[in-house]
Design a protein around this motif. Sequence first.
Motif, mmCIF file in Angstrom:
data_model
loop_
_atom_site.group_PDB
_atom_site.id
_atom_site.type_symbol
_atom_site.label_atom_id
_atom_site.label_comp_id
_atom_site.label_asym_id
_atom_site.label_seq_id
_atom_site.Cartn_x
_atom_site.Cartn_y
_atom_site.Cartn_z
ATOM 1 N N LEU A 201 0.809 -1.220 0.000
ATOM 2 C CA LEU A 201 0.000 0.000 0.000
ATOM 3 C C LEU A 201 0.841 1.268 0.000
ATOM 4 C CD1 LEU A 201 -3.076 -0.504 2.391
ATOM 5 C CD2 LEU A 201 -3.112 0.172 -0.006
ATOM 6 N N SER A 202 2.091 1.180 0.450
ATOM 7 C CA SER A 202 2.920 2.389 0.535
ATOM 8 C C SER A 202 3.115 3.033 -0.834
ATOM 9 C CB SER A 202 4.277 2.057 1.164
ATOM 10 O OG SER A 202 4.983 1.117 0.362
ATOM 11 N N ASP A 203 3.089 2.222 -1.893
ATOM 12 C CA ASP A 203 3.232 2.772 -3.243
ATOM 13 C C ASP A 203 2.037 3.627 -3.648
ATOM 14 O OD1 ASP A 203 5.648 1.503 -3.468
ATOM 15 O OD2 ASP A 203 4.840 -0.262 -4.469
ATOM 16 N N ALA A 204 0.906 3.459 -2.952
ATOM 17 C CA ALA A 204 -0.300 4.216 -3.308
ATOM 18 C C ALA A 204 -0.285 5.624 -2.729
ATOM 19 C CB ALA A 204 -1.551 3.471 -2.828
ATOM 20 N N ILE A 205 0.649 5.905 -1.790
ATOM 21 C CA ILE A 205 0.766 7.239 -1.212
ATOM 22 C C ILE A 205 1.769 8.049 -2.030
ATOM 23 C CG2 ILE A 205 1.413 8.602 0.809
ATOM 24 C CD1 ILE A 205 0.699 6.282 2.569
ATOM 25 N N LYS A 206 1.331 9.172 -2.530
ATOM 26 C CA LYS A 206 2.206 10.078 -3.265
ATOM 27 C C LYS A 206 2.212 11.420 -2.535
ATOM 28 C CE LYS A 206 2.454 6.938 -6.541
ATOM 29 N NZ LYS A 206 3.675 6.110 -6.698
ATOM 30 N N LYS A 207 3.389 11.935 -2.245
ATOM 31 C CA LYS A 207 3.465 13.249 -1.599
ATOM 32 C C LYS A 207 4.613 14.037 -2.207
ATOM 33 C CE LYS A 207 6.635 12.221 2.183
ATOM 34 N NZ LYS A 207 6.991 12.522 3.565
ATOM 35 N N SER A 208 4.430 15.337 -2.241
ATOM 36 C CA SER A 208 5.477 16.217 -2.735
ATOM 37 C C SER A 208 5.213 17.625 -2.223
ATOM 38 C CB SER A 208 5.520 16.213 -4.268
ATOM 39 O OG SER A 208 4.320 16.750 -4.798
ATOM 40 N N PHE A 209 6.280 18.398 -2.079
ATOM 41 C CA PHE A 209 6.110 19.812 -1.748
ATOM 42 C C PHE A 209 7.305 20.584 -2.270
ATOM 43 C CE2 PHE A 209 8.499 18.189 1.839
ATOM 44 C CZ PHE A 209 9.348 19.215 2.213
ATOM 45 N N SER A 210 7.027 21.786 -2.689
ATOM 46 C CA SER A 210 8.054 22.670 -3.198
ATOM 47 C C SER A 210 7.570 24.102 -3.034
ATOM 48 C CB SER A 210 8.347 22.377 -4.673
ATOM 49 O OG SER A 210 9.310 23.283 -5.181
ATOM 50 N N GLY A 211 8.369 24.903 -2.364
ATOM 51 C CA GLY A 211 7.972 26.288 -2.154
ATOM 52 C C GLY A 211 6.681 26.380 -1.362
ATOM 53 N N LYS A 212 5.679 26.992 -1.963
ATOM 54 C CA LYS A 212 4.427 27.259 -1.266
ATOM 55 C C LYS A 212 3.390 26.155 -1.432
ATOM 56 C CE LYS A 212 5.323 32.131 -2.120
ATOM 57 N NZ LYS A 212 4.968 33.317 -2.924
ATOM 58 N N GLY A 214 2.041 22.039 -1.621
ATOM 59 C CA GLY A 214 2.236 20.655 -1.219
ATOM 60 C C GLY A 214 1.067 19.815 -1.676
ATOM 61 N N GLN A 215 1.338 18.576 -2.027
ATOM 62 C CA GLN A 215 0.278 17.664 -2.471
ATOM 63 C C GLN A 215 0.463 16.303 -1.811
ATOM 64 O OE1 GLN A 215 2.402 18.945 -5.129
ATOM 65 N NE2 GLN A 215 1.188 20.819 -5.221
ATOM 66 N N VAL A 216 -0.652 15.706 -1.437
ATOM 67 C CA VAL A 216 -0.671 14.328 -0.955
ATOM 68 C C VAL A 216 -1.835 13.625 -1.630
ATOM 69 C CG1 VAL A 216 -1.012 12.799 1.021
ATOM 70 C CG2 VAL A 216 0.317 14.899 1.295
ATOM 71 N N SER A 217 -1.580 12.440 -2.162
ATOM 72 C CA SER A 217 -2.665 11.650 -2.726
ATOM 73 C C SER A 217 -2.527 10.208 -2.248
ATOM 74 C CB SER A 217 -2.666 11.704 -4.262
ATOM 75 O OG SER A 217 -1.525 11.053 -4.780
ATOM 76 N N PHE A 218 -3.662 9.576 -2.093
ATOM 77 C CA PHE A 218 -3.712 8.161 -1.713
ATOM 78 C C PHE A 218 -4.787 7.519 -2.571
ATOM 79 C CE2 PHE A 218 -5.490 4.871 1.296
ATOM 80 C CZ PHE A 218 -4.457 3.966 1.112
ATOM 81 N N LYS A 219 -4.354 6.667 -3.502
ATOM 82 C CA LYS A 219 -5.275 6.096 -4.472
ATOM 83 C C LYS A 219 -4.944 4.623 -4.696
ATOM 84 C CE LYS A 219 -7.404 7.239 -8.934
ATOM 85 N NZ LYS A 219 -7.334 8.128 -10.134
ATOM 86 N N PRO A 220 -5.323 3.776 -3.751
ATOM 87 C CA PRO A 220 -4.994 2.350 -3.871
ATOM 88 C C PRO A 220 -5.879 1.640 -4.892
ATOM 89 C CG PRO A 220 -6.315 2.733 -1.917
ATOM 90 C CD PRO A 220 -6.035 4.084 -2.506
ATOM 91 N N THR A 221 -5.300 0.733 -5.636
ATOM 92 C CA THR A 221 -6.088 -0.105 -6.543
ATOM 93 C C THR A 221 -6.864 -1.132 -5.725
ATOM 94 O OG1 THR A 221 -4.342 -1.759 -6.797
ATOM 95 C CG2 THR A 221 -4.293 0.151 -8.305
ATOM 96 N N LEU A 222 -7.769 -1.825 -6.393
ATOM 97 C CA LEU A 222 -8.532 -2.874 -5.704
ATOM 98 C C LEU A 222 -7.606 -3.942 -5.141
ATOM 99 C CD1 LEU A 222 -11.690 -3.385 -7.938
ATOM 100 C CD2 LEU A 222 -11.656 -2.719 -5.549
ATOM 101 N N ASN A 223 -6.624 -4.372 -5.937
ATOM 102 C CA ASN A 223 -5.717 -5.411 -5.455
ATOM 103 C C ASN A 223 -4.883 -4.939 -4.276
ATOM 104 O OD1 ASN A 223 -6.524 -7.453 -7.166
ATOM 105 N ND2 ASN A 223 -5.018 -6.959 -8.757
ATOM 106 N N GLN A 224 -4.505 -3.660 -4.269
ATOM 107 C CA GLN A 224 -3.764 -3.125 -3.127
ATOM 108 C C GLN A 224 -4.622 -3.044 -1.874
ATOM 109 O OE1 GLN A 224 -2.433 0.523 -5.138
ATOM 110 N NE2 GLN A 224 -0.314 -0.079 -4.756
ATOM 111 N N GLN A 225 -5.931 -2.920 -2.046
ATOM 112 C CA GLN A 225 -6.833 -2.830 -0.901
ATOM 113 C C GLN A 225 -7.077 -4.179 -0.224
ATOM 114 O OE1 GLN A 225 -10.531 -0.628 -1.762
ATOM 115 N NE2 GLN A 225 -9.476 0.336 -3.487
ATOM 116 N N ARG A 226 -6.853 -5.275 -0.939
ATOM 117 C CA ARG A 226 -7.213 -6.607 -0.429
ATOM 118 C C ARG A 226 -6.326 -7.025 0.741
ATOM 119 N NH1 ARG A 226 -10.468 -9.099 -4.306
ATOM 120 N NH2 ARG A 226 -10.313 -8.164 -6.394
#
Length: 635
Positions: A201-212, A214-226
Motif C-alpha cells: 500500500l505504501s506505493d499508493a501514497i504520493k506526496k510532494s512539496f516545493s515552495g508554497k 504541497g500535495q498528498v494523494s492516496f489512491k490504492p487499486t482494488l488489489n492493493q486494498q485486499r
Amino acid sequence: MANHFLFCIVFILIPALGTSDSILSQFRNIKIINGIEIYSIKIDCKVTSRFAHNVITSRAVNRANMSKEVIFDVDLPKTAFITNFTMTVDGVTYPGNIKEKEAAKKQYEKAVSKGQTAGLVKASGRKTEKFTVSVNIAAASKVTFELTYEELLKRQFGKYEMFIKVKPKQLVKNFEVQVNIFEPQGIRELEAEGTFITNDLSDAIKKSFSGKKGQVSFKPTLNQQRTCANCSTSLLDGDFTIKYDVERGSPNDLQIVNGYFVHFFAPTNLQNLPKNVIFVIDISGSMSGREIQQTREALLKILDDIKGDDYFNFILFGSVIYTWKDILVKATAENLEEARKFVRAIDTEGATNLHGGLMRGIEMLNTAYEKNIVPQRSTSIIIMLTDGQPNVGISDPQQIQESVKKAIKEKYPLYNLGFGYGVDYNFLEKLALENKGLARRIYPDSDSAIQLQGFYDEVSNPMLSDVELNYPENSVSDLTNNNFKHLYDGSEIVVAGRIVDNDLNSLTADVKAQGADNDVTFIAQGDVKETTEALQEQEYIFGDYTERLWAYLTIQQLLEKRITATGEEKEKLTAKALELSLKYKFVTPLTSMVVTKPEDYDNQAGLADKPIEGTDIFIACFTKGSQITIWLSLK
C-alpha cells in the motif's frame, strides 16, 4: 480511535462485481451486500493558509431488482462547520438549505405533518460529530452524495495535522484522497502515513512539496486494498495522517485579501517561561478503581516532564481538602521524588468538595506571588480534574462560578478536565471560560491516562504571557480575539479582521508580550500587492478564504462568549452569530440544514443540526415506499 480527526469516512456497504473483462482480475471475489455497489469515494481537500475546505463525494448504484437503501456516513471534527450538502438521484439534485434553527424546524415539521415520522438516536464520543444520510433508491438507480465542510487547522507541537479515519469495510473500485496545500510562507515539511499501510500500500501514497505548494494523494487499486490476493476484505482500516509545517523566517505572517486580513503569530527559539502549576484532583468515592489508578499513572508521567525551574503542588478534594505541601515548591530532584511517593499513595474517599479544592489552589497561588515564593516573571495555571458534581460545601454552580472568578481576577487560566459522563460539563466549561481557560472531557477508556498527560503536554511549555496584537484603529474593524493569556511552544495565534480603508496598501501589526527575561515587541507588516501576487501563483485556492476564515473564527468566538453571557449581552451575541452563520452558510448551533425533495417526490425532508456536548441530535424522516434520513450527532 485516534485522539484527533480532521475527518473520517465510514461506508458500510460493499461494492458489486465490475463488468470489464480487461480488468477482471481486479474485481475477482468482490461481494455484493444487499445489491448495492458503492463504486467511488473521493475526499478532496484544499488547504489555504491553514483553512481547510473539504469535499467528500460518494457514488453508489443499486444492482438489485428492487428498491434498496444506501447510506452515506461521515464523522466530522467538532470544530468544523458543514457548509453544503447535496444528494443527486438519477441526475436530479436535491440541495441542503441552511436556515435559522426555528425556521428550519418549521419546514421540517411541515413535511412531517404530511405523513413522515421522526426518530431520535443518541451518540457520544471524543472529537467528532456524525453526519449520516440514508435514502431508498429504485432498481438500477444511481445516487451521489456530496458533503462540504470547513475548518481552521490548529497548530500543536509544531505541526498542523489532518487525521483521516479510513474504514470503508469494503473494496471500493475508485477510492481516492487528494490533499492540496498552499501556504504563502512556504512549506517546510510534509508527512503522510497510515496505521494500516503495508509495503504494497505504501506505493499508493504520493506526496510532494516545493515552495508554497504541497500535495498528498492516496489512491490504492482494488488489489492493493485486499487483505490477501484472493480476499474480498479490505486492508483500509485505520488512521491516515498528514502533518505539515511552514517556513518561519519571521514569527509573523500577515495576509490581506479582498478587504480582509489574517495574522498568524508563532515565534520560535524563545526561552520558555517558568511555570507554576497546581493540580486540583477529585478523590471522591466515584473516582475509585480504574479512574484513580489512571490519574496516578498520568500524574507520575507528568512529574517526569516537569522542568527544574517550575513550581508545583497537589491539592486533593473529597469531603475534606488535602494538600501535599503548604506552599508551592520548586521541582528539585528531591521534591519530585517525594511527590512521586505522594501520588502513588493517592486513594479515594468521601464526597465532592469541588469549591473547597479550587479555592485552596487559588489562595495558594495568590500567596506565592504576594510572598515572592515564585518568580514574578513566570506563568501560573490551575488544572482541575473531577468526575462528578459538587455536593459538599458550596455546591451551587452559580455561586462557585462567582466565587472562583472573584478570587482569580483573570490573573491565570483555569483548565477543567471532566472525567467520564457524570460531570456537569456545561458548568465546567463556563467555569473555565470565565477564567481564561478551557474545559476538556476525559473519556473513560484504556487510554485515559494518555489523554490526561496529552492535555498537560499542550500547556506545559509557555513561551509568552499576556500577548496583545494591535492594529491601526482607523484601518481595521471587527477584529477577532486579539488578547491571549499564554502562547505555548509549538502552537500559533490567529487574528483576523476587516480592512476599512479601501486605499490601504499595507498593514502594520504591533505584538506585545511578556517573555522569560523581559517584555518583547514584534512588528508585522502585510502588503496587499505581495499577498495578491503570492496567491496568483497557485491554482487551487477556494474563493475568498480570508473572509471565510474571519467569519469562521468570529462565529466560533461569539458562540464561546455566549456560553458565559446572560440577558441582553447573550441576545446580542446570539443575533450576531446567527447573522454570520446564515450569511456564510455555516451549520452552527444556531442554524440547521434542511434537505427537502420537491412536491412530486412526496416532500421528504431531513434536518441536520450542529450538536453541542452532551446533546441528542438525530432527525429521521420516513415516507411510504421511500426514505431519506439525515442526522448529525456526537461521535
